[in-house]
Scaffold this active site. Structure first.
Site, PDB file in Angstrom:
ATOM      1  CB  SER A  43      37.643  43.852  42.872  1.00 60.51           C
ATOM      2  OG  SER A  43      37.260  42.523  43.149  1.00 60.51           O
ATOM      3  CE  LYS A  44      31.283  46.693  38.792  1.00 60.35           C
ATOM      4  NZ  LYS A  44      30.142  47.463  39.300  1.00 60.35           N
ATOM      5  NE  ARG A  45      37.752  38.930  43.336  1.00 64.78           N
ATOM      6  CZ  ARG A  45      38.151  38.550  44.545  1.00 64.78           C
ATOM      7  NH1 ARG A  45      37.369  37.807  45.300  1.00 64.78           N
ATOM      8  NH2 ARG A  45      39.331  38.919  44.992  1.00 64.78           N
TER       9      ARG A  45
END
Length: 475
Positions: A250-252
RNA sequence: GUCCCGUUCGUCUAGUGGCCUAGGACACCAGCCUUUCACGUUGGUAACACGGGUUCGAACCCCGUACGGGACGCCA
């Protein structure tokens, strides 16, 4: 259409990448596309694209375009115009009704609310949340008024369904574990599992290569193929890519969409090489260009376990590809980044300097961001912005030294060998090590403590500019 | 909860019963090279999830356990 099954007379391989345009193409999808592409090329077949845009709520044209752009950036252009699933709804309905007529499917008059309760009750009683088949054999005459029926597949209740997966091996499940899935909704639109099968069949797809999150759905798709009497494609479910901590990417975790990799200065060939090596290998090979990848890649060599995204390794590979890349191409990219990201106006003189120094600049960059950063000084004008470390080098003594060396340089031909010789002579004459001469020069010339060899840097700047910068710094 | 899949250095992986004192790559540490930084180069730390089998012999085959992931929608 041929009625010879692929198993008897292997048809030309046709693979497809089937993203839904509900977001940007992410790195996992990119690898799926890559594997489809490589396998089709390896076998001399076709690589197709199908845009699964039937979720009208979330699909957008912008995302569709983004996916097309991302694939083009990666060099994974499909061999035929993309098929848009939304345009095929009538065909999906037609097949569902054929199944109905053949007794392979039936109308179900359950309401969504009724189904929700069915699931909740099943879970509460510790059973699997499955449809109980209550309309499977019921007389449609008993249908409640005002309910638009959905159409369900009449799936076999005994025996088992087997998927002989090219990556996972034979995977089997008891048919009792599967329920009768909806193939056509009450409003007449197809469900995903049904549409995929119809499209794969109509597009003559021979190999379905996709993420293994689809593995358990495959059983139901196989049942649709079987109900229609269609030949099965081969399936290959490749493991997903996880973030560095092992959880879903994911983005993180950093960059995930393909376009972000471009923005962060990764080269497409490095991304492809890295992605290919995630789950696939050929002995100790690490650096594999596109041609060799096509020659060596086989889907059966893909591993079964999920792998984690490792940006450090990608970055290292990126450096390898930057060093291998063509200087003109790199220069063009750097110019673009200097203008858009560094807000510099780059004239033809600066462009020439960058191009001249590129063979040396690219040796020390691991990303295009770094490369642009390292080239920026060539496009600046005096007075140069000074990094603190560079400013610290320019002591009063260093300024005196600069004035001395400037005199020598003024009398030197600005070619790399001549400059190298002149600097060595100066160092020897004044009893200094070369480094003691080079660092002040580097600070004066670049405003930083890091650059290519000082001789090459001087040559790229040219005599007038170099002397002007030295003069400015030695004031 | 049910079903499906997976598990070799921190990470990506080689390995398909003896060639394994488990190899390579990235990362990390130390040295060399050097005109800074990189590149390059030399060396080092570091793994077969666990427990049972099968076998003369198991990282490799079988069974369990643990852990991780995925799927169970009139989403795709």
């Amino acid at each position: 259409m041929s009625d010879i099954s692929p198993q008897v007379a292997p048809a030309r391989v046709r693979t497809r990448f089937a993203p839904s345009p509900t977001g940007q193409l992410h790195i996992g999808g990119a690898r799926t596309a890559l594997f489809n592409f490589l396998y089709s090329r390896h076998t001399g077949g076709d690589f197709l694209l199908r845009v699964e845009d039937t979720d009208r709520e979330r699909s957008t044209d912008a995302f569709t375009q983004g996916i097309l752009d991302s694939l083009a950036w990666l060099g994974l252009t499909p061999d035929e115009p993309p098929v848009f699933q939304s345009t095929r709804a009538a065909r999906h309905a037609e097949v569902a009704h054929e199944m109905l007529a053949a007794g392979k499917a039936y109308y179900c008059y359950c309401t969504p609310e009724e189904l929700r309760q069915m699931r909740e009750q099943a879970v509460a009683e510790g059973r699997s949340p499955r449809y109980d088949g209550r309309w499977r054999d019921r007389d449609p005459a008993e249908a409640p008024a005002g309910v638009k029926p959905s159409i369900r597949l009449k799936a076999p209740r005994d025996g088992e369904t087997v998927v002989d997966d090219l990556v996972q091996g034979p995977v089997r499940v008891a048919n009792a574990e599967l329920d009768d899935m909806i193939i056509l909704r009450g409003d007449g639109t197809p469900t995903y599992l049904h549409a995929v099968v119809v499209d794969d069949h109509d597009m003559a797809i021979t190999h379905v290569i996709r993420g293994d999150d689809h593995l358990t759905n495959t059983f139901r798709q196989v049942q649709v193929f079987q109900a229609m009497g269609w030949p099965l494609p081969r399936f290959a479910h490749i493991p997903l890519i996880h973030g560095a901590d092992g959880s879903k990417l994911s983005k993180r975790h950093g960059a995930v969409s393909v376009m972000e990799f471009d923005a962060q200065g990764y080269l497409p060939e490095a991304v492809c090489n890295y992605l290919m090596r995630l789950g696939w290998s050929h002995g100790d090979l690490e650096v594999v260009d596109r041609d060799e990848a096509i020659r060596l890649f086989d889907i059966v060599d893909v591993n079964r376990g999920a792998s984690r995204m490792d940006y450090a390794k990608l970055t290292n590979l990126n450096g390898v590809y930057i060093r291998k890349a063509d200087d003109d191409r790199l220069t063009k990219d750097v110019l673009r980044r200097l203008i858009h990201q560094h807000d510099l106006s780059v004239g033809s003189i600066a462009a020439d300097r960058i191009r001249t120094l590129m063979p040396h600049l690219k040796e020390r960059a691991k990303s295009m961001l770094e490369l642009a950063q390292a080239a920026a000084f060539l496009a600046r004008v005096v007075p140069l912005p000074m990094e603190p470390k560079a400013a610290a080098i320019l002591t009063p003594e260093a300024r005196l030294l600069l004035r001395d060396v400037a005199a020598d340089l003024a009398a030197t031909d600005f070619t790399v060998p001549a400059l190298d010789a002149a600097l060595r002579a100066f160092a020897e004459r004044t009893g200094r090590k070369l480094g003691q001469v080079a660092q002040p020069l580097r600070a004066a010339l670049t405003g930083s403590t890091v650059s290519p060899g000082i001789d090459a840097t001087l040559a790229a700047l040219g005599k007038d500019e170099a002397l002007a910068r030295i003069a400015d710094a030695s004031r």
